[in-house]
Design a protein around this motif. Sequence first.
Motif, mmCIF file in Angstrom:
data_model
loop_
_atom_site.group_PDB
_atom_site.id
_atom_site.type_symbol
_atom_site.label_atom_id
_atom_site.label_comp_id
_atom_site.label_asym_id
_atom_site.label_seq_id
_atom_site.Cartn_x
_atom_site.Cartn_y
_atom_site.Cartn_z
ATOM 1 N N GLY A 13 0.831 -1.198 0.000
ATOM 2 C CA GLY A 13 0.000 0.000 0.000
ATOM 3 C C GLY A 13 0.860 1.240 0.000
ATOM 4 O O GLY A 13 2.015 1.212 -0.417
ATOM 5 N N THR A 14 0.293 2.311 0.517
ATOM 6 C CA THR A 14 0.978 3.593 0.489
ATOM 7 C C THR A 14 1.647 3.937 1.819
ATOM 8 O O THR A 14 2.299 4.973 1.934
ATOM 9 C CB THR A 14 -0.035 4.697 0.149
ATOM 10 O OG1 THR A 14 -1.177 4.487 0.982
ATOM 11 C CG2 THR A 14 -0.454 4.636 -1.296
ATOM 12 N N ALA A 15 1.490 3.060 2.812
ATOM 13 C CA ALA A 15 2.055 3.341 4.144
ATOM 14 C C ALA A 15 3.573 3.475 4.100
ATOM 15 O O ALA A 15 4.146 4.293 4.815
ATOM 16 C CB ALA A 15 1.649 2.254 5.135
ATOM 17 N N THR A 16 4.205 2.685 3.237
ATOM 18 C CA THR A 16 5.665 2.750 3.136
ATOM 19 C C THR A 16 6.100 4.124 2.642
ATOM 20 O O THR A 16 7.064 4.708 3.145
ATOM 21 C CB THR A 16 6.172 1.684 2.144
ATOM 22 O OG1 THR A 16 5.382 0.521 2.335
ATOM 23 C CG2 THR A 16 7.620 1.355 2.373
ATOM 24 N N ALA A 18 4.467 6.857 3.070
ATOM 25 C CA ALA A 18 4.239 7.793 4.182
ATOM 26 C C ALA A 18 5.419 7.768 5.138
ATOM 27 O O ALA A 18 5.925 8.819 5.550
ATOM 28 C CB ALA A 18 2.957 7.422 4.927
ATOM 29 N N ARG A 19 5.884 6.553 5.461
ATOM 30 C CA ARG A 19 6.979 6.431 6.413
ATOM 31 C C ARG A 19 8.249 7.092 5.866
ATOM 32 O O ARG A 19 8.904 7.874 6.541
ATOM 33 C CB ARG A 19 7.251 4.953 6.719
ATOM 34 C CG ARG A 19 8.253 4.768 7.858
ATOM 35 C CD ARG A 19 8.621 3.321 8.052
ATOM 36 N NE ARG A 19 9.256 2.796 6.858
ATOM 37 C CZ ARG A 19 9.072 1.568 6.397
ATOM 38 N NH1 ARG A 19 8.266 0.749 7.014
ATOM 39 N NH2 ARG A 19 9.687 1.169 5.314
ATOM 40 N N ARG A 21 8.582 9.378 3.490
ATOM 41 C CA ARG A 21 8.477 10.837 3.381
ATOM 42 C C ARG A 21 8.659 11.501 4.733
ATOM 43 O O ARG A 21 9.337 12.517 4.863
ATOM 44 C CB ARG A 21 7.124 11.218 2.786
ATOM 45 C CG ARG A 21 7.000 10.853 1.314
ATOM 46 C CD ARG A 21 5.614 11.145 0.796
ATOM 47 N NE ARG A 21 5.278 12.562 0.865
ATOM 48 C CZ ARG A 21 4.081 13.021 1.189
ATOM 49 N NH1 ARG A 21 3.095 12.206 1.464
ATOM 50 N NH2 ARG A 21 3.859 14.303 1.212
ATOM 51 N N LEU A 22 8.031 10.910 5.746
ATOM 52 C CA LEU A 22 8.136 11.487 7.090
ATOM 53 C C LEU A 22 9.569 11.449 7.613
ATOM 54 O O LEU A 22 10.044 12.412 8.214
ATOM 55 C CB LEU A 22 7.229 10.726 8.059
ATOM 56 C CG LEU A 22 5.792 11.204 8.131
ATOM 57 C CD1 LEU A 22 4.962 10.229 8.947
ATOM 58 C CD2 LEU A 22 5.700 12.589 8.744
ATOM 59 N N GLN A 23 10.238 10.325 7.382
ATOM 60 C CA GLN A 23 11.607 10.203 7.892
ATOM 61 C C GLN A 23 12.510 11.282 7.318
ATOM 62 O O GLN A 23 13.274 11.921 8.036
ATOM 63 C CB GLN A 23 12.162 8.803 7.584
ATOM 64 C CG GLN A 23 11.639 7.767 8.571
ATOM 65 C CD GLN A 23 11.910 6.344 8.136
ATOM 66 O OE1 GLN A 23 12.074 6.079 6.942
ATOM 67 N NE2 GLN A 23 11.936 5.427 9.089
ATOM 68 N N LEU A 25 11.537 14.195 5.825
ATOM 69 C CA LEU A 25 11.050 15.521 6.205
ATOM 70 C C LEU A 25 11.439 15.882 7.640
ATOM 71 O O LEU A 25 11.950 16.973 7.904
ATOM 72 C CB LEU A 25 9.525 15.550 6.043
ATOM 73 C CG LEU A 25 8.839 16.837 6.476
ATOM 74 C CD1 LEU A 25 9.114 17.923 5.454
ATOM 75 C CD2 LEU A 25 7.347 16.622 6.626
ATOM 76 N N LEU A 26 11.186 14.950 8.550
ATOM 77 C CA LEU A 26 11.407 15.267 9.959
ATOM 78 C C LEU A 26 12.884 15.405 10.294
ATOM 79 O O LEU A 26 13.255 16.196 11.155
ATOM 80 C CB LEU A 26 10.726 14.235 10.861
ATOM 81 C CG LEU A 26 9.194 14.247 10.769
ATOM 82 C CD1 LEU A 26 8.582 13.281 11.759
ATOM 83 C CD2 LEU A 26 8.637 15.642 11.005
ATOM 84 N N GLU A 29 13.474 18.954 9.341
ATOM 85 C CA GLU A 29 12.807 19.923 10.211
ATOM 86 C C GLU A 29 13.424 19.956 11.597
ATOM 87 O O GLU A 29 13.573 21.012 12.195
ATOM 88 C CB GLU A 29 11.312 19.611 10.295
ATOM 89 C CG GLU A 29 10.608 19.954 9.009
ATOM 90 C CD GLU A 29 9.107 19.825 9.100
ATOM 91 O OE1 GLU A 29 8.438 20.313 8.180
ATOM 92 O OE2 GLU A 29 8.594 19.224 10.058
ATOM 93 N N ARG A 30 13.793 18.780 12.105
ATOM 94 C CA ARG A 30 14.389 18.755 13.441
ATOM 95 C C ARG A 30 15.718 19.485 13.431
ATOM 96 O O ARG A 30 16.017 20.245 14.341
ATOM 97 C CB ARG A 30 14.630 17.313 13.878
ATOM 98 C CG ARG A 30 13.377 16.651 14.386
ATOM 99 C CD ARG A 30 13.646 15.189 14.643
ATOM 100 N NE ARG A 30 12.392 14.473 14.801
ATOM 101 C CZ ARG A 30 12.271 13.165 14.649
ATOM 102 N NH1 ARG A 30 13.329 12.438 14.331
ATOM 103 N NH2 ARG A 30 11.108 12.590 14.808
ATOM 104 N N LEU A 33 15.023 23.226 13.271
ATOM 105 C CA LEU A 33 14.299 23.826 14.388
ATOM 106 C C LEU A 33 15.017 23.673 15.719
ATOM 107 O O LEU A 33 14.737 24.378 16.659
ATOM 108 C CB LEU A 33 12.899 23.208 14.514
ATOM 109 C CG LEU A 33 11.926 23.578 13.397
ATOM 110 C CD1 LEU A 33 10.687 22.713 13.466
ATOM 111 C CD2 LEU A 33 11.538 25.041 13.496
ATOM 112 N N GLN A 69 16.897 11.973 24.134
ATOM 113 C CA GLN A 69 16.776 12.790 25.334
ATOM 114 C C GLN A 69 18.124 12.928 26.038
ATOM 115 O O GLN A 69 18.396 13.936 26.667
ATOM 116 C CB GLN A 69 15.739 12.189 26.273
ATOM 117 C CG GLN A 69 14.333 12.532 25.783
ATOM 118 C CD GLN A 69 13.267 12.252 26.814
ATOM 119 O OE1 GLN A 69 13.445 11.390 27.651
ATOM 120 N NE2 GLN A 69 12.171 12.958 26.739
#
Lengths: 90, 270
Positions: A13-16, A18-19, A21-23, A25-26, A29-30, A33, A69
């Motif tokens: 499906g498309t979940a891969t 999503a994962r 793209r997020l990895q 992008l973040l 961004e991290r 920021l 952390q």
Amino acid sequence: MSLLSLFRRPTGGTATAARERLQILLAHERASLSGADFLPQLQRELLDVIRKYVQVDDERVQVKLDSDQNFSVLEVNIELPAASEHRSAR
Amino acid sequence: MAKIIVVTSGKGGVGKTTTSAAIATGLALRGFKTVVIDFDVGLRNVDLIMGCERRVVFDFINVINGDANLHQALIKDKRVEQLFILATSQTRDKDALTQDGVGRVFAELGPQFDYIVCDSPAGIERGAHLAMYFADEAVVVANAEVSSVRDADRMIGLLTSKSLHAEQGQPMPQHLLLTRYDAERVERGEMLKVEDVQDILAVPLLGVIPECPSVLQASNVGMPVILDEKSPAGRAYREAVGRLLGEETEISIPRAGKRGFIDRLLRRTA
């Protein structure tokens, strides 16, 4: 939903997507920021030093800062050209 | 002194208010004197989800402004002992919240309660900032969906930099609560897996709340879903509350049920 899909085992499906793209992008961004704004500069200077010895492309150097952390990891990934390429570059 | 827990997400519609109501009720069910505070000034909804919307006379903003005292504004839940609701104003806007005012109300609530649950508004404006600022612990609510995960990541960053704890150099424990999780869609590869979201956000997982019709049904009648004994979402919330209290139970991750041909034909979900 087609009638056929009732019988078929589901495939990728498309979940891969999503994962992934997020990895990507973040990670960006991290870095931007979290106050680690020295990263682009660090990347440029590292590249300059490395270029004194080996010819590398801009895209072949990745600088990444991962923060947990308790600790942060600065990951520098430099892809060197293959030996043959390397020789011809000189 | 009460422990202050903020329920936040960045993105709207992921289940913050449902979660705040469930967690506050769950803590009270365990015998802790708990108050849930609505920080969404102008768009209050905790009262509606808790089923006390007709009993709001004075609110959080009235207390901050000194128009009413806490005793007048705290609404006692009719179902669960030890549970109180502090509604917010429906007519004022978020500028009515001040750091000083919120701090004063917390200082007064602190000695009287075991837990203060802050229901944050969406966004990163003043209401959201003040909901998290005084918190001792945070529950970050996210759906397994790209925009929600991105916003959750942003909130995690803000919690670790813009809270009082962070300013004082103290740790700010954070928990990830994945809500509206649809195991069927995950199995079809249409939705991010729990492990994916957890890997990306790198915050300890508090629980996984399945997408469940009982959540809407509970909100229809103004009952926190955690009180629904039969609801899978209610059960998941009860487990999450246990973990928030330090119980080390295994997190049950919803699995897609075996559905028959007819169910699939009718696209019924579990």
